[in-house]
Design a protein around this motif. Sequence first.
Motif, short mmCIF file in Angstrom:
data_model
loop_
_atom_site.label_atom_id
_atom_site.label_comp_id
_atom_site.label_asym_id
_atom_site.label_seq_id
_atom_site.Cartn_x
_atom_site.Cartn_y
_atom_site.Cartn_z
N LEU A 49 81.97 -66.92 -95.93
CA LEU A 49 82.03 -66.78 -97.38
C LEU A 49 80.68 -66.35 -97.94
N HIS A 50 79.61 -66.78 -97.27
CA HIS A 50 78.25 -66.49 -97.75
C HIS A 50 77.56 -65.39 -96.97
N PHE A 51 77.99 -65.16 -95.72
CA PHE A 51 77.35 -64.14 -94.89
C PHE A 51 78.41 -63.32 -94.18
N ARG A 52 78.29 -62.01 -94.27
CA ARG A 52 79.31 -61.14 -93.68
C ARG A 52 79.32 -61.20 -92.16
N THR A 53 78.13 -61.35 -91.57
CA THR A 53 78.01 -61.29 -90.12
C THR A 53 77.02 -62.34 -89.63
N LYS A 54 77.03 -62.55 -88.33
CA LYS A 54 76.04 -63.43 -87.70
C LYS A 54 74.63 -62.89 -87.91
N ASP A 55 74.46 -61.57 -87.79
CA ASP A 55 73.15 -60.96 -88.01
C ASP A 55 72.63 -61.28 -89.41
N ARG B 44 51.28 -64.79 -104.41
CA ARG B 44 52.41 -65.41 -105.10
C ARG B 44 53.45 -64.36 -105.47
N GLU B 45 53.00 -63.18 -105.82
CA GLU B 45 53.95 -62.09 -106.09
C GLU B 45 54.71 -61.72 -104.83
N LEU B 46 54.00 -61.66 -103.71
CA LEU B 46 54.65 -61.35 -102.44
C LEU B 46 55.64 -62.44 -102.06
N ALA B 47 55.26 -63.71 -102.24
CA ALA B 47 56.17 -64.82 -101.94
C ALA B 47 57.41 -64.75 -102.82
N ALA B 48 57.23 -64.38 -104.08
CA ALA B 48 58.38 -64.27 -105.00
C ALA B 48 59.33 -63.16 -104.54
N ASP B 49 58.77 -62.04 -104.08
CA ASP B 49 59.61 -60.95 -103.57
C ASP B 49 60.40 -61.40 -102.35
N MET B 50 59.76 -62.15 -101.46
CA MET B 50 60.45 -62.65 -100.26
C MET B 50 61.53 -63.66 -100.63
N ASP B 51 61.22 -64.51 -101.58
CA ASP B 51 62.20 -65.49 -102.02
C ASP B 51 63.42 -64.80 -102.61
N ALA B 52 63.18 -63.80 -103.45
CA ALA B 52 64.28 -63.08 -104.07
C ALA B 52 65.12 -62.35 -103.02
N GLU B 53 64.45 -61.83 -101.97
CA GLU B 53 65.17 -61.07 -100.95
C GLU B 53 66.10 -61.96 -100.13
N TRP B 54 65.62 -63.13 -99.69
CA TRP B 54 66.51 -63.95 -98.87
C TRP B 54 67.64 -64.53 -99.70
N ARG B 55 67.36 -64.84 -100.97
CA ARG B 55 68.42 -65.37 -101.83
C ARG B 55 69.46 -64.29 -102.16
N ARG B 56 68.99 -63.04 -102.26
CA ARG B 56 69.90 -61.93 -102.56
C ARG B 56 70.93 -61.75 -101.45
N ARG B 57 70.54 -62.11 -100.23
CA ARG B 57 71.40 -61.90 -99.09
C ARG B 57 72.50 -62.96 -98.96
N VAL B 58 72.38 -64.03 -99.72
CA VAL B 58 73.40 -65.08 -99.68
C VAL B 58 74.47 -64.77 -100.72
N ARG B 59 75.68 -64.54 -100.26
CA ARG B 59 76.77 -64.23 -101.19
C ARG B 59 77.21 -65.50 -101.91
N ARG B 60 77.26 -65.43 -103.23
CA ARG B 60 77.62 -66.61 -104.03
C ARG B 60 79.13 -66.65 -104.26
#
Length: 222
Positions: free
Chosen positions: A35-41, A206-222
Amino acid sequence: MLDAAADLLVRWGYQRVTVEDVARHAGIGKGTVYLHFRTKDALFLTVLLRSHHHVVARMADRMAADPAEVLPSRMTASVYRDLADDAVVRPLYLGDPEVLGRLAHEAAETLGELGGKRDVASRRLFGLLRDAGALRTDLPIEEQEYVLRAVATGFLFVDSLSTPEVPVDRDRRAELIAHSIAAAIEEPGAAAQAGAVAPQAVAMFRELAADMDAEWRRRVRR
């Protein structure tokens, strides 16, 4: 779910872990994972992204608390401690094929853009430190960065061999990293110049950390 996947990745390696294993370990149904991730990868790449984000976020926090953490010697020693304690992100930095399997290639491609931003931040930090008189100028910045990576990676590689010559104490190993990098590229008394650079360094990471945070959260399907 992500914690369960991270635990199994370290214990069994990517090749052996299945989505069913992750679901069982997390106490949920397999369908919930999909439901949250399309594939194992997609699931395990998100695990790696999240762990990488934690490393960068902690780096920025340390810089904010202690300006001397912007120095390459201190920063690298602290990240080394993080990697020594984080069994998920350590194989990512080493490209460990036993843990990551074919995910190593996928991770390198997925993290490419974020890695590019990290490299830009690192290059800018080196420039700021040189301008402040904290770094030597007898080598180009790119060669100083190479020295830093070579020292840090070399220590991690030797650790992975578990040879008798490796000092047991993690903090002592971190001190040796800091000593090696400081001797190679930093000016004596560099810590006195760190305060002038710290605010910009904290903002960048901190800007870089925010970009990384946004990226991993974007990959989780809500």
